[in-house]
Design a protein around this motif. Sequence first.
Motif, PDB file in Angstrom:
ATOM      1  N   ASN A   1       2.357   1.529   3.535  1.00 36.27           N
ATOM      2  CA  ASN A   1       3.598   0.750   3.522  1.00 36.27           C
ATOM      3  C   ASN A   1       3.429  -0.699   3.978  1.00 36.27           C
ATOM      4  OD1 ASN A   1       5.905   1.599   2.302  1.00 36.27           O
ATOM      5  ND2 ASN A   1       6.991   2.052   4.192  1.00 36.27           N
ATOM      6  N   LYS A   2       2.223  -1.113   4.304  1.00 34.93           N
ATOM      7  CA  LYS A   2       1.999  -2.507   4.680  1.00 34.93           C
ATOM      8  C   LYS A   2       1.800  -3.331   3.414  1.00 34.93           C
ATOM      9  CE  LYS A   2       0.037  -1.590   9.194  1.00 34.93           C
ATOM     10  NZ  LYS A   2      -1.167  -1.681  10.024  1.00 34.93           N
ATOM     11  N   TRP A   3       2.070  -4.624   3.539  1.00 32.26           N
ATOM     12  CA  TRP A   3       1.943  -5.552   2.414  1.00 32.26           C
ATOM     13  C   TRP A   3       0.641  -6.337   2.552  1.00 32.26           C
ATOM     14  CZ3 TRP A   3       5.335  -5.635  -1.601  1.00 32.26           C
ATOM     15  CH2 TRP A   3       6.509  -4.896  -1.419  1.00 32.26           C
ATOM     16  N   TYR A   4      -0.001  -6.594   1.423  1.00 30.22           N
ATOM     17  CA  TYR A   4      -1.292  -7.289   1.396  1.00 30.22           C
ATOM     18  C   TYR A   4      -1.329  -8.291   0.256  1.00 30.22           C
ATOM     19  CZ  TYR A   4      -2.862  -3.608   4.505  1.00 30.22           C
ATOM     20  OH  TYR A   4      -2.985  -2.757   5.563  1.00 30.22           O
ATOM     21  N   GLY A   5      -2.141  -9.321   0.454  1.00 27.33           N
ATOM     22  CA  GLY A   5      -2.398 -10.278  -0.614  1.00 27.33           C
ATOM     23  C   GLY A   5      -3.662  -9.889  -1.356  1.00 27.33           C
ATOM     24  N   ARG A   6      -3.721 -10.237  -2.623  1.00 24.45           N
ATOM     25  CA  ARG A   6      -4.940 -10.069  -3.405  1.00 24.45           C
ATOM     26  C   ARG A   6      -4.981 -11.164  -4.460  1.00 24.45           C
ATOM     27  NH1 ARG A   6      -3.979  -4.220  -5.919  1.00 24.45           N
ATOM     28  NH2 ARG A   6      -1.883  -4.508  -6.663  1.00 24.45           N
ATOM     29  N   VAL A   7      -6.177 -11.400  -4.968  1.00 31.70           N
ATOM     30  CA  VAL A   7      -6.355 -12.450  -5.974  1.00 31.70           C
ATOM     31  C   VAL A   7      -5.691 -12.004  -7.273  1.00 31.70           C
ATOM     32  CG1 VAL A   7      -8.045 -13.708  -7.363  1.00 31.70           C
ATOM     33  CG2 VAL A   7      -8.488 -13.272  -4.944  1.00 31.70           C
ATOM     34  N   LYS A   8      -4.867 -12.885  -7.810  1.00 34.25           N
ATOM     35  CA  LYS A   8      -4.268 -12.622  -9.126  1.00 34.25           C
ATOM     36  C   LYS A   8      -5.346 -12.889 -10.161  1.00 34.25           C
ATOM     37  CE  LYS A   8      -0.655 -13.969 -12.251  1.00 34.25           C
ATOM     38  NZ  LYS A   8       0.615 -13.351 -12.362  1.00 34.25           N
ATOM     39  N   GLN A   9      -5.729 -11.850 -10.874  1.00 32.72           N
ATOM     40  CA  GLN A   9      -6.826 -11.950 -11.839  1.00 32.72           C
ATOM     41  C   GLN A   9      -6.353 -12.596 -13.139  1.00 32.72           C
ATOM     42  OE1 GLN A   9     -10.037 -10.954 -11.035  1.00 32.72           O
ATOM     43  NE2 GLN A   9      -9.157 -10.631  -9.015  1.00 32.72           N
ATOM     44  N   GLY A  10      -7.197 -13.462 -13.666  1.00 27.46           N
ATOM     45  CA  GLY A  10      -6.932 -14.043 -14.978  1.00 27.46           C
ATOM     46  C   GLY A  10      -7.431 -13.098 -16.059  1.00 27.46           C
ATOM     47  N   LEU A  11      -7.495 -13.585 -17.265  1.00 24.32           N
ATOM     48  CA  LEU A  11      -7.998 -12.778 -18.379  1.00 24.32           C
ATOM     49  C   LEU A  11      -9.490 -12.514 -18.203  1.00 24.32           C
ATOM     50  CD1 LEU A  11      -6.233 -14.548 -21.377  1.00 24.32           C
ATOM     51  CD2 LEU A  11      -5.589 -12.387 -20.298  1.00 24.32           C
TER      52      LEU A  11
ATOM     53  N   ASN B   1       0.846  -1.189   0.000  1.00 25.12           N
ATOM     54  CA  ASN B   1       0.000   0.000   0.000  1.00 25.12           C
ATOM     55  C   ASN B   1       0.881   1.238   0.000  1.00 25.12           C
ATOM     56  OD1 ASN B   1      -1.532   2.278   0.921  1.00 25.12           O
ATOM     57  ND2 ASN B   1      -3.118   0.855   1.578  1.00 25.12           N
ATOM     58  N   LYS B   2       0.729   2.083  -1.006  1.00 24.81           N
ATOM     59  CA  LYS B   2       1.533   3.301  -1.138  1.00 24.81           C
ATOM     60  C   LYS B   2       0.722   4.566  -0.843  1.00 24.81           C
ATOM     61  CE  LYS B   2       5.413   1.433  -2.358  1.00 24.81           C
ATOM     62  NZ  LYS B   2       6.597   1.548  -1.540  1.00 24.81           N
ATOM     63  N   ASN B   3      -0.487   4.403  -0.289  1.00 24.82           N
ATOM     64  CA  ASN B   3      -1.321   5.553   0.043  1.00 24.82           C
ATOM     65  C   ASN B   3      -0.948   6.040   1.443  1.00 24.82           C
ATOM     66  OD1 ASN B   3      -3.275   7.411   0.656  1.00 24.82           O
ATOM     67  ND2 ASN B   3      -4.999   6.121   0.036  1.00 24.82           N
TER      68      ASN B   3
END
Length: 137
Positions: free
Chosen positions: A16-26, A7-9
């Motif tokens: 500055n914290k790190w987060y997981g998110r779903v890697k989107q397909g096509l 997070n760069k907001n």
Amino acid sequence: MISVYQNKNDKTTAYNKWYGRVKQGLEIKADVLCQHAAQDSGIEEAHVAMVFDGVLKQIKEQLCNGHPIKVEGLGTFKVGISSEGWSVENFQKRPGYKEGEDPRKWCSAQQVKSCRLLYRPSEDIKTMLREIKFEQV
């Protein structure tokens, strides 16, 4: 699959914290869905596409008329709004006010700030989401 981002907001406590998110397909477009539905059902793709277009047109029309749309196995869609608030004093000062009018029964088009589509998933979808297994990429 899960991807990771930082997070760069700097205006949030999450900065500055790190987060997981779903890697989107096509992205899957409607014509591809129609192709798959035609293969699954044995119905000609052109017929599936015509029905899909008709259903989509009706969904849009009914949502615009204030009707929630329940799609079995998927969930319910409805239109929501954000509106400006008003005080009883301002309500009573507005042009056209009639003595004894209830402010809970009034909202002018000018009060509406925005519209959005709301979605409530079906139990099938909720179960599917609970059962998804993720892998780190």
